[in-house]
Design a protein around this motif. Structure first.
Motif, PDB file in Angstrom:
ATOM      1  N   GLN A 115       7.918  -9.822  12.287  1.00  0.00           N
ATOM      2  CA  GLN A 115       9.064 -10.749  11.502  1.00  0.00           C
ATOM      3  C   GLN A 115      10.295 -10.627  12.130  1.00  0.00           C
ATOM      4  N   ASP A 136       1.019  -1.254  -0.032  1.00  0.00           N
ATOM      5  CA  ASP A 136       0.051   0.040  -0.087  1.00  0.00           C
ATOM      6  C   ASP A 136       0.939   1.564  -0.119  1.00  0.00           C
ATOM      7  N   ARG A 149       8.381   0.382   9.111  1.00  0.00           N
ATOM      8  CA  ARG A 149       7.467   0.873  10.358  1.00  0.00           C
ATOM      9  C   ARG A 149       7.009  -0.302  11.308  1.00  0.00           C
ATOM     10  N   ARG A 194       4.434  -1.777  11.887  1.00  0.00           N
ATOM     11  CA  ARG A 194       3.631  -3.037  11.499  1.00  0.00           C
ATOM     12  C   ARG A 194       4.400  -4.202  10.709  1.00  0.00           C
ATOM     13  N   ASN A 195       5.706  -3.867  10.425  1.00  0.00           N
ATOM     14  CA  ASN A 195       6.703  -4.912  10.051  1.00  0.00           C
ATOM     15  C   ASN A 195       7.670  -5.439  11.081  1.00  0.00           C
ATOM     16  N   ALA A 229      14.650  -0.208   9.264  1.00  0.00           N
ATOM     17  CA  ALA A 229      14.164  -1.460   8.545  1.00  0.00           C
ATOM     18  C   ALA A 229      12.537  -1.293   8.473  1.00  0.00           C
ATOM     19  N   GLN A 250       2.087   2.801   2.303  1.00  0.00           N
ATOM     20  CA  GLN A 250       3.175   2.868   3.123  1.00  0.00           C
ATOM     21  C   GLN A 250       4.402   1.807   2.838  1.00  0.00           C
ATOM     22  N   GLY A 251       3.900   1.326   1.786  1.00  0.00           N
ATOM     23  CA  GLY A 251       5.263   0.083   1.508  1.00  0.00           C
ATOM     24  C   GLY A 251       4.575  -1.251   1.495  1.00  0.00           C
ATOM     25  N   ALA A 252       5.473  -2.321   1.951  1.00  0.00           N
ATOM     26  CA  ALA A 252       5.179  -3.591   1.822  1.00  0.00           C
ATOM     27  C   ALA A 252       4.945  -4.035   3.189  1.00  0.00           C
ATOM     28  N   PHE A 253       3.977  -5.113   3.258  1.00  0.00           N
ATOM     29  CA  PHE A 253       3.606  -5.612   4.564  1.00  0.00           C
ATOM     30  C   PHE A 253       3.189  -7.164   4.230  1.00  0.00           C
ATOM     31  N   PRO A 254       3.502  -8.235   5.352  1.00  0.00           N
ATOM     32  CA  PRO A 254       3.117  -9.478   5.024  1.00  0.00           C
ATOM     33  C   PRO A 254       1.624  -9.685   5.267  1.00  0.00           C
ATOM     34  N   ALA A 309       9.378  -7.832   3.588  1.00  0.00           N
ATOM     35  CA  ALA A 309       8.829  -6.378   3.488  1.00  0.00           C
ATOM     36  C   ALA A 309       9.746  -5.661   4.192  1.00  0.00           C
ATOM     37  N   ASN A 310      10.685  -6.156   5.255  1.00  0.00           N
ATOM     38  CA  ASN A 310      11.806  -5.287   5.837  1.00  0.00           C
ATOM     39  C   ASN A 310      12.635  -4.828   4.907  1.00  0.00           C
ATOM     40  N   ALA A 355       8.228 -13.133   5.684  1.00  0.00           N
ATOM     41  CA  ALA A 355       7.881 -11.871   6.013  1.00  0.00           C
ATOM     42  C   ALA A 355       9.000 -10.571   5.857  1.00  0.00           C
ATOM     43  N   MET A 356      10.008 -11.094   6.265  1.00  0.00           N
ATOM     44  CA  MET A 356      11.077 -10.210   6.288  1.00  0.00           C
ATOM     45  C   MET A 356      11.477  -9.479   5.040  1.00  0.00           C
ATOM     46  N   HIS A 371       7.398 -18.461   8.170  1.00  0.00           N
ATOM     47  CA  HIS A 371       6.640 -17.120   8.011  1.00  0.00           C
ATOM     48  C   HIS A 371       7.445 -16.020   8.182  1.00  0.00           C
ATOM     49  N   GLN A 372       8.378 -15.790   9.059  1.00  0.00           N
ATOM     50  CA  GLN A 372       8.962 -14.621   9.505  1.00  0.00           C
ATOM     51  C   GLN A 372      10.294 -14.332   8.313  1.00  0.00           C
ATOM     52  N   VAL A 373      10.485 -15.380   7.806  1.00  0.00           N
ATOM     53  CA  VAL A 373      11.617 -15.327   6.770  1.00  0.00           C
ATOM     54  C   VAL A 373      11.018 -14.704   5.771  1.00  0.00           C
ATOM     55  N   ALA A 428      10.128 -12.165  15.408  1.00  0.00           N
ATOM     56  CA  ALA A 428      10.197 -13.834  15.110  1.00  0.00           C
ATOM     57  C   ALA A 428      11.376 -14.353  14.718  1.00  0.00           C
ATOM     58  N   MET A 429      12.315 -13.577  13.859  1.00  0.00           N
ATOM     59  CA  MET A 429      13.195 -14.126  13.188  1.00  0.00           C
ATOM     60  C   MET A 429      14.339 -14.653  14.193  1.00  0.00           C
ATOM     61  N   ALA A 474      11.683  -2.253   2.620  1.00  0.00           N
ATOM     62  CA  ALA A 474      11.759  -0.651   3.395  1.00  0.00           C
ATOM     63  C   ALA A 474      13.157  -0.428   3.352  1.00  0.00           C
TER      64      ALA A 474
END
Lengths: 233, 233
Positions: B207, A120, B201, B203-204, B199, A122-126, A213-214, A210-211, A206-208, B210-211, A217
């Protein structure tokens, strides 16, 4: 498997292992196909549209340092005949495609590299995945396959840039089947500069995913194509 | 803020900024307190038990390369008087403690470094957090604070080892308040070898927290105390 220092990990010899890439005509699939072919692996680019796959294969075959005859194109079922099959399709079509391919992928080592992300302003999100992660969805849909997850964080731009010889980044490899994971680690380690690092079971995928998204950013902030290195190993 | 290469990022001068550490008697809190004191920052170790906090402060003050008078101990409310307050408490007491401290933390830069993890015989796994992440829980409980998240991945063992001069690792810093995040990036960068990398917001944050489960899996496999480096910046 025992605890050991990274340099002591004995990974299997994967010389000559063939790699199929589902969604091989996309940016990530093409980039991985290029690097694996450069490392001497027969690569089968897969796509719903076999003609498009053959186009991409011709493009990759013509790139620097790819030996003749290593890259071919096929429909997705054709790509499933390889020793290792990388899933690099868009998240939107992930479940439907894999459900169709359960039989041809039976017994295969499958490597999911898909990152379920939304975007969106604001960028990427999982995105939330009912199974927990794309990799776990794959494991559910392919009960007869040896499912792993890897190659989430490596930049398609860097993978596809033939002027870059060394991709100084680590590939986190996840899987409940340790031998399958070791094969994927070895495959990643065949790409110059990369190390395939075992990073846990599929329940920690999951977190790998989702990362990413970071990392997006970070890329936006620093105008880069970042990856990850694991320090101290 | 504009896109920029890492070396061009102008971070604020944080020389002399004081740092409070809630849960400063735990392994992560002690390790961060040691490194920040070594970097010349006044550090207030906080604990429910002020006498225990003073004990830990005395231990840290006696460690190599810590200037006299830089480390003190207090109850948690006392630690909230610092310029920046790090939350390093066990996940089990996280929400209750922060709910109590909303007033003393009002207006402060708060740095959450808590990883909500569970452990079973297969290792570590992320816990589900109603708010999405520990950092988002903190933001909900501290609406008047400037909440960031950082220092999730750095090994307490390495932080606390005075024979290690250089901690060659990156600190992922998250936050919706960019100026607060930049302050925390600068603080992380004061520790020798570290870089504070923005890295994304809050909302991210999930992960990133969790990493840590994956890094624990890597530590077990390779008998290491791993961290993360961001490549290409």
């Amino acid at each position: 498997m025992d605890v050991m220092a990274f340099e002591d990990v004995s990974l299997p010899d994967v010389t000559g292992l063939s790699v199929g890439i589902l969604g091989g005509t996309g940016a990530q699939g093409k980039g991985l196909g290029y690097r694996l072919a450069r490392a001497g692996h027969p690569v089968v680019i897969g796509s719903r549209d076999a003609a498009r796959a053959r186009d991409t294969a011709r493009t990759l075959a013509a790139m620097p340092r790819v030996e003749d005859g290593l890259v071919s194109g096929a429909d997705n079922v054709g790509a499933c005949a390889a020793d290792v099959v990388i899933v690099a399709v868009p998240w939107a079509g992930h479940a439907d495609l894999l459900a169709e391919l359960a039989e041809p992928l039976s017994g295969r080592i499958v490597v999911d590299c898909v990152n379920p992300l939304g975007f969106d302003k604001q960028g990427a999100f999982p995105l939330s995945v009912p199974e927990g992660s794309a990799a776990q969805q794959t494991a559910r849909l392919l009960p007869e396959s040896r499912v792993t997850a890897a190659f989430h964080h490596v930049s398609a731009v860097l993978l596809s840039d033939p002027t870059i010889d060394l991709l100084a980044t680590d590939i986190l490899v996840l899987g409940d089947d340790r031998k399958a994971a070791a094969t994927v680690q070895a495959l990643a380690t065949r790409i110059e500069g990369m190390r395939g690092v075992f990073a846990g079971r599929l329940r920690n995928a999951h977190q790998v995913e989702a990362m990413t998204a970071n990392l997006i950013a970070i890329n936006r902030r620093y105008k880069a194509h970042v990856g990850i290195r694991v320090t101290d190993i």
